[in-house]
Design a protein around this motif. Structure first.
Motif, PDB file in Angstrom:
ATOM      1  N   ILE A  35       0.845  -1.182   0.000  1.00  0.00           N
ATOM      2  CA  ILE A  35       0.000   0.000   0.000  1.00  0.00           C
ATOM      3  C   ILE A  35       0.884   1.236   0.000  1.00  0.00           C
ATOM      4  O   ILE A  35       1.967   1.241   0.573  1.00  0.00           O
ATOM      5  CB  ILE A  35      -0.945   0.018   1.220  1.00  0.00           C
ATOM      6  N   SER A  36       0.391   2.288  -0.663  1.00  0.00           N
ATOM      7  CA  SER A  36       1.152   3.532  -0.804  1.00  0.00           C
ATOM      8  C   SER A  36       0.282   4.688  -0.315  1.00  0.00           C
ATOM      9  O   SER A  36      -0.508   5.247  -1.075  1.00  0.00           O
ATOM     10  CB  SER A  36       1.548   3.719  -2.273  1.00  0.00           C
ATOM     11  N   PRO A  37       0.392   5.086   0.958  1.00  0.00           N
ATOM     12  CA  PRO A  37      -0.496   6.111   1.515  1.00  0.00           C
ATOM     13  C   PRO A  37      -0.106   7.530   1.091  1.00  0.00           C
ATOM     14  O   PRO A  37       1.072   7.838   0.891  1.00  0.00           O
ATOM     15  CB  PRO A  37      -0.338   5.923   3.025  1.00  0.00           C
ATOM     16  N   TYR A  38      -1.111   8.402   0.968  1.00  0.00           N
ATOM     17  CA  TYR A  38      -0.908   9.801   0.623  1.00  0.00           C
ATOM     18  C   TYR A  38      -2.139  10.584   1.082  1.00  0.00           C
ATOM     19  O   TYR A  38      -3.130   9.997   1.532  1.00  0.00           O
ATOM     20  CB  TYR A  38      -0.689   9.973  -0.884  1.00  0.00           C
ATOM     21  N   ASP A  39      -2.085  11.902   0.975  1.00  0.00           N
ATOM     22  CA  ASP A  39      -3.211  12.767   1.366  1.00  0.00           C
ATOM     23  C   ASP A  39      -3.774  12.381   2.728  1.00  0.00           C
ATOM     24  O   ASP A  39      -4.967  12.085   2.879  1.00  0.00           O
ATOM     25  CB  ASP A  39      -4.323  12.709   0.308  1.00  0.00           C
ATOM     26  N   CYS A  40      -2.911  12.392   3.743  1.00  0.00           N
ATOM     27  CA  CYS A  40      -3.368  12.107   5.102  1.00  0.00           C
ATOM     28  C   CYS A  40      -3.884  13.402   5.745  1.00  0.00           C
ATOM     29  O   CYS A  40      -3.306  14.477   5.557  1.00  0.00           O
ATOM     30  CB  CYS A  40      -2.232  11.528   5.937  1.00  0.00           C
ATOM     31  N   PHE A  41      -4.988  13.298   6.504  1.00  0.00           N
ATOM     32  CA  PHE A  41      -5.623  14.443   7.154  1.00  0.00           C
ATOM     33  C   PHE A  41      -5.873  14.114   8.615  1.00  0.00           C
ATOM     34  O   PHE A  41      -6.043  12.941   8.992  1.00  0.00           O
ATOM     35  CB  PHE A  41      -6.961  14.790   6.484  1.00  0.00           C
ATOM     36  N   CYS A  42      -5.932  15.157   9.439  1.00  0.00           N
ATOM     37  CA  CYS A  42      -6.532  15.028  10.765  1.00  0.00           C
ATOM     38  C   CYS A  42      -7.862  15.753  10.728  1.00  0.00           C
ATOM     39  O   CYS A  42      -7.983  16.852  10.155  1.00  0.00           O
ATOM     40  CB  CYS A  42      -5.624  15.593  11.850  1.00  0.00           C
ATOM     41  N   LEU A  43      -8.898  15.156  11.306  1.00  0.00           N
ATOM     42  CA  LEU A  43     -10.262  15.645  11.163  1.00  0.00           C
ATOM     43  C   LEU A  43     -10.964  15.623  12.505  1.00  0.00           C
ATOM     44  O   LEU A  43     -10.660  14.792  13.373  1.00  0.00           O
ATOM     45  CB  LEU A  43     -11.048  14.774  10.177  1.00  0.00           C
ATOM     46  N   SER A  44     -11.914  16.513  12.655  1.00  0.00           N
ATOM     47  CA  SER A  44     -12.835  16.387  13.786  1.00  0.00           C
ATOM     48  C   SER A  44     -13.795  15.253  13.481  1.00  0.00           C
ATOM     49  O   SER A  44     -14.045  14.930  12.319  1.00  0.00           O
ATOM     50  CB  SER A  44     -13.594  17.704  14.005  1.00  0.00           C
ATOM     51  N   SER A  45     -14.349  14.661  14.517  1.00  0.00           N
ATOM     52  CA  SER A  45     -15.204  13.488  14.313  1.00  0.00           C
ATOM     53  C   SER A  45     -16.469  13.823  13.531  1.00  0.00           C
ATOM     54  O   SER A  45     -17.077  12.934  12.939  1.00  0.00           O
ATOM     55  CB  SER A  45     -15.576  12.867  15.657  1.00  0.00           C
ATOM     56  N   ASP A  46     -16.863  15.081  13.506  1.00  0.00           N
ATOM     57  CA  ASP A  46     -18.041  15.477  12.722  1.00  0.00           C
ATOM     58  C   ASP A  46     -17.651  15.935  11.317  1.00  0.00           C
ATOM     59  O   ASP A  46     -18.504  16.405  10.561  1.00  0.00           O
ATOM     60  CB  ASP A  46     -18.816  16.593  13.431  1.00  0.00           C
ATOM     61  N   PHE A  47     -16.358  15.835  10.982  1.00  0.00           N
ATOM     62  CA  PHE A  47     -15.827  16.173   9.666  1.00  0.00           C
ATOM     63  C   PHE A  47     -15.962  17.662   9.321  1.00  0.00           C
ATOM     64  O   PHE A  47     -15.793  18.046   8.166  1.00  0.00           O
ATOM     65  CB  PHE A  47     -16.496  15.339   8.556  1.00  0.00           C
ATOM     66  N   GLU A  48     -16.280  18.507  10.298  1.00  0.00           N
ATOM     67  CA  GLU A  48     -16.414  19.932  10.013  1.00  0.00           C
ATOM     68  C   GLU A  48     -15.065  20.621   9.884  1.00  0.00           C
ATOM     69  O   GLU A  48     -14.931  21.615   9.169  1.00  0.00           O
ATOM     70  CB  GLU A  48     -17.251  20.605  11.113  1.00  0.00           C
ATOM     71  N   ILE A  49     -14.056  20.138  10.582  1.00  0.00           N
ATOM     72  CA  ILE A  49     -12.727  20.749  10.562  1.00  0.00           C
ATOM     73  C   ILE A  49     -11.717  19.691  10.148  1.00  0.00           C
ATOM     74  O   ILE A  49     -11.733  18.566  10.645  1.00  0.00           O
ATOM     75  CB  ILE A  49     -12.341  21.312  11.949  1.00  0.00           C
ATOM     76  N   GLY A  50     -10.858  20.043   9.209  1.00  0.00           N
ATOM     77  CA  GLY A  50      -9.832  19.108   8.769  1.00  0.00           C
ATOM     78  C   GLY A  50      -8.567  19.832   8.370  1.00  0.00           C
ATOM     79  O   GLY A  50      -8.603  20.949   7.835  1.00  0.00           O
ATOM     80  N   HIS A  51      -7.422  19.228   8.631  1.00  0.00           N
ATOM     81  CA  HIS A  51      -6.126  19.809   8.297  1.00  0.00           C
ATOM     82  C   HIS A  51      -5.270  18.750   7.617  1.00  0.00           C
ATOM     83  O   HIS A  51      -5.218  17.590   8.054  1.00  0.00           O
ATOM     84  CB  HIS A  51      -5.420  20.326   9.549  1.00  0.00           C
ATOM     85  N   ARG A  52      -4.605  19.146   6.558  1.00  0.00           N
ATOM     86  CA  ARG A  52      -3.776  18.218   5.785  1.00  0.00           C
ATOM     87  C   ARG A  52      -2.474  17.931   6.532  1.00  0.00           C
ATOM     88  O   ARG A  52      -1.848  18.825   7.095  1.00  0.00           O
ATOM     89  CB  ARG A  52      -3.484  18.802   4.410  1.00  0.00           C
ATOM     90  N   LEU A  53      -2.056  16.654   6.485  1.00  0.00           N
ATOM     91  CA  LEU A  53      -0.790  16.237   7.080  1.00  0.00           C
ATOM     92  C   LEU A  53       0.248  15.881   6.022  1.00  0.00           C
ATOM     93  O   LEU A  53       1.416  16.234   6.155  1.00  0.00           O
ATOM     94  CB  LEU A  53      -1.009  15.031   8.009  1.00  0.00           C
ATOM     95  N   THR A  54      -0.177  15.150   4.977  1.00  0.00           N
ATOM     96  CA  THR A  54       0.732  14.807   3.877  1.00  0.00           C
ATOM     97  C   THR A  54       0.061  15.137   2.554  1.00  0.00           C
ATOM     98  O   THR A  54      -1.170  15.166   2.460  1.00  0.00           O
ATOM     99  CB  THR A  54       1.121  13.316   3.891  1.00  0.00           C
ATOM    100  N   ASP A  55       0.867  15.362   1.509  1.00  0.00           N
ATOM    101  CA  ASP A  55       0.323  15.745   0.211  1.00  0.00           C
ATOM    102  C   ASP A  55       0.102  14.528  -0.682  1.00  0.00           C
ATOM    103  O   ASP A  55       0.214  13.379  -0.235  1.00  0.00           O
ATOM    104  CB  ASP A  55       1.237  16.768  -0.468  1.00  0.00           C
ATOM    105  N   SER A  56      -0.199  14.787  -1.960  1.00  0.00           N
ATOM    106  CA  SER A  56      -0.513  13.696  -2.887  1.00  0.00           C
ATOM    107  C   SER A  56       0.695  12.815  -3.190  1.00  0.00           C
ATOM    108  O   SER A  56       0.540  11.708  -3.696  1.00  0.00           O
ATOM    109  CB  SER A  56      -1.069  14.263  -4.200  1.00  0.00           C
ATOM    110  N   ASN A  57       1.904  13.299  -2.895  1.00  0.00           N
ATOM    111  CA  ASN A  57       3.116  12.491  -3.062  1.00  0.00           C
ATOM    112  C   ASN A  57       3.464  11.713  -1.805  1.00  0.00           C
ATOM    113  O   ASN A  57       4.480  11.009  -1.773  1.00  0.00           O
ATOM    114  CB  ASN A  57       4.302  13.372  -3.451  1.00  0.00           C
ATOM    115  N   GLY A  58       2.648  11.861  -0.762  1.00  0.00           N
ATOM    116  CA  GLY A  58       2.928  11.172   0.491  1.00  0.00           C
ATOM    117  C   GLY A  58       3.930  11.904   1.361  1.00  0.00           C
ATOM    118  O   GLY A  58       4.359  11.368   2.387  1.00  0.00           O
ATOM    119  N   CYS A  59       4.325  13.128   0.971  1.00  0.00           N
ATOM    120  CA  CYS A  59       5.309  13.905   1.730  1.00  0.00           C
ATOM    121  C   CYS A  59       4.594  14.813   2.724  1.00  0.00           C
ATOM    122  O   CYS A  59       3.495  15.298   2.459  1.00  0.00           O
ATOM    123  CB  CYS A  59       6.165  14.734   0.785  1.00  0.00           C
ATOM    124  N   PRO A  60       5.205  15.090   3.880  1.00  0.00           N
ATOM    125  CA  PRO A  60       4.553  15.957   4.873  1.00  0.00           C
ATOM    126  C   PRO A  60       4.448  17.391   4.369  1.00  0.00           C
ATOM    127  O   PRO A  60       5.370  17.902   3.717  1.00  0.00           O
ATOM    128  CB  PRO A  60       5.475  15.848   6.097  1.00  0.00           C
TER     129      PRO A  60
END
Length: 550
Positions: free
Chosen positions: A364-389
């Protein structure tokens, strides 16, 4: 005078037999070695030794002298080694011979005689022997020890080479008929990606069978679809053929492979394997593939099924199933999953694929990782489409030597303002080629491949499928009451804790450093704080520092 001569003759008669008895040997083992007396020291003078090798009557003998050093004389008149097969002389050795000498004995018995005179003595010789069957007792075996198996059609394979005169039995192939021959294995992966659209990835593992044609059939007549023959399939590093069919609208695909629709969003294709052009062979199949894009989602893929058949190429249905991929929040020390931790605790992300073998994904090759509120109202990107922070991200790229188990760096638990829980979500792609660097280090690979040719991009995309995984974490705010119990608030499957003495020591050191810093730089701290006061960032995850309750 007569008495003296008689005594000398008597001594000679007694000495010669005793010398022969000390070094005469007979060998019957399958393999072995022997050498001159005292080797590698010098051999004794006036010695005659006879070494006899006797093998099974169905075997022959290979004899090899690796070291020979004797007194050198023309025609080997003094010290020498002679090799006999029956009564025939095979060769004579003497002097110094550095290059090994070999003798192939066609019978099951050989005799080696070593003779030394009363003159100079050297270290002698060392020899090794092996025995080999001239024919195997059991049909279907070959090789020097009759331990290799062949599967010839109604005949025995050649004893030495294993080759078959009339080809292989059904179910076997190869020059020695020792490779299993089976119908191709086919799998299809159905993807309905919000970013990459709908497509089906058709994969064919030929199992090393040489098919003259593999194609998508055009209707009921089983004729090949003009735009979907074997040339459209891309072979990956594992020898598996891949064809990516993109669904452009409700009825059009690219490439334009013939298909049928059995319902809204349900597409069907049929693949034909053809071993002999224009005929049906035992290993030909018609594989019926189906994709229901109304049910396809990021963690769904189609499984494979192998069937056997006779006379006509049978139809094989390949149905959808689920790939087991999980995003785990874990204790970095124990690698145990955690579901509830205090803010500031050390945690780690892990993406895990449970491999099942066959044509299933290998990584598996992970990318576009986010941290989100449980209601999905707030989200912030952690890694980009290349899997880089991304900039200021506390979570680095997920990597691992095994593409099916990837982990992030270890970081402090943070939260989103006003929330006591947080979700992590990562998109990912499957890798189907073993040891694909995209799955062990996507960020590093994408940086090194900043410019790719169209052909390379096409081949890569045809071996990938996207997905998404998420994990939920409940946060425990720290209070004055439970600061001393933080080590018991890490909720996981085991009771691993940080030693209390170490925690006290670290806390003390931090307080001392902070006190010194505040005394020396207090004035500058206030000035800088006013000058560089910035609004809260909205595009990255925020750490939450919760003060003790009053």
């Amino acid at each position: 005078m007569l008495q003296f001569k008689f005594t000398c003759a008597l001594i000679i008669v007694i000495t010669i037999p005793r010398s022969l008895q000390e070094c005469d040997e007979t060998f019957t083992a399958t393999n072995g070695s022997f050498s001159s007396p005292n080797y590698p020291g010098n051999y004794p003078a006036s010695t005659t030794c006879v070494y006899t090798i006797v093998a099974d009557t169905r075997k022959i003998i290979n004899l090899r002298f690796t070291d020979v050093t004797t007194e050198l004389q023309t025609n080997c008149k003094y010290d020498n080694i002679t090799i006999y097969e029956g009564t025939g002389l095979l060769g004579t050795l003497c002097g110094k011979i550095d290059t090994p000498r070999s003798f192939n004995i066609t019978s099951n018995k050989v005799k080696v005689i070593f003779i030394s005179d009363s003159g100079n003595q050297e270290k002698g010789f060392q020899a090794f022997y092996t025995t080999h069957y001239t024919e195997c007792e059991n049909i279907g075996f070959y090789g020097p020890n009759c331990d290799k198996v062949c599967h010839c059609y109604q005949s025995q394979c050649d004893f030495r080479t294993g080759k078959c005169d009339y080809g292989c039995e059904r179910g076997w192939m190869g020059s020695r008929c020792d490779q299993v021959k089976a119908p191709a294995e086919v799998a299809t992966y159905c993807v309905n990606s919000p970013t990459k659209g709908k497509y089906a990835l058709l994969r064919v593992d030929t199992k090393n069978v040489k098919y003259v044609r593999i194609y998508v059939v055009n209707g009921n007549d089983n004729a090949p679809s003009a735009s979907c023959d074997q040339e459209m399939f891309i072979e990956d590093g594992d020898g598996v053929l891949n064809l990516k069919i993109k669904v452009e609208d409700d009825n059009t695909t690219s490439p334009n492979c013939y298909h049928t629709k059995t319902g809204k969003g349900v597409f069907k294709w049929t693949i034909r394997t053809e071993e002999v052009s224009g005929f049906y062979s035992y290993y030909d199949r018609l594989y019926e593939l189906s994709c229901d894009f109304t049910k396809a989602h990021n963690l769904t893929r189609n499984n494979k099924q192998v069937v056997t058949g006779i006379v006509h190429p049978r139809k094989v249905g390949v149905v959808q199933t689920t790939e087991d991929v999980k995003l785990v929040i874990q204790n970095p020390v124990t690698s145990h999953p955690v579901s509830k931790v205090p803010v500031g605790s050390r945690i780690q992300l892990a993406v895990v694929l449970h491999e099942r073998g066959g044509l299933s994904a290998s990584g598996i090759s992970p990318y576009d990782c986010f941290c989100l509120s449980s209601d999905f109202e707030i989200g912030h990107r952690l890694t980009d489409s290349n899997g880089c922070p991304v900039s200021d991200s506390p979570v680095f790229a997920l990597t691992g030597s095994n593409g099916s188990y990837l982990t992030s760096n270890v970081f402090d638990t943070f939260t989103i303002e006003g929330r006591l829980d947080i979700m992590f979500s990562c998109s990912f792609e499957f890798c189907f080629v073993s040891k694909d660097r995209r799955c062990s280090d996507r960020c590093g690979y994408m940086k090194s491949q900043s410019s790719l040719t169209i052909r390379t991009k096409r081949s890569t995309n045809q071996n990938r499928k996207t997905g998404q995984a998420s994990a939920h974490l409940l946060l425990i705010p720290k209070t004055q009451k439970d600061k001393h119990t933080d080590k018991n608030n890490l909720s996981e499957d085991s009771d691993d804790t940080v030693p209390e003495q170490l925690a006290v020591l670290i806390t003390s050191l931090i307080l001392v450093v902070c006190a010194i810093w505040m005394v020396v730089f207090s004035h500058y701290k206030l000035v800088l704080a006013k000058r560089y006061q910035m609004p809260r960032r909205q595009n990255n995850c925020q750490r939450l520092y919760i003060h003790p309750h009053a």
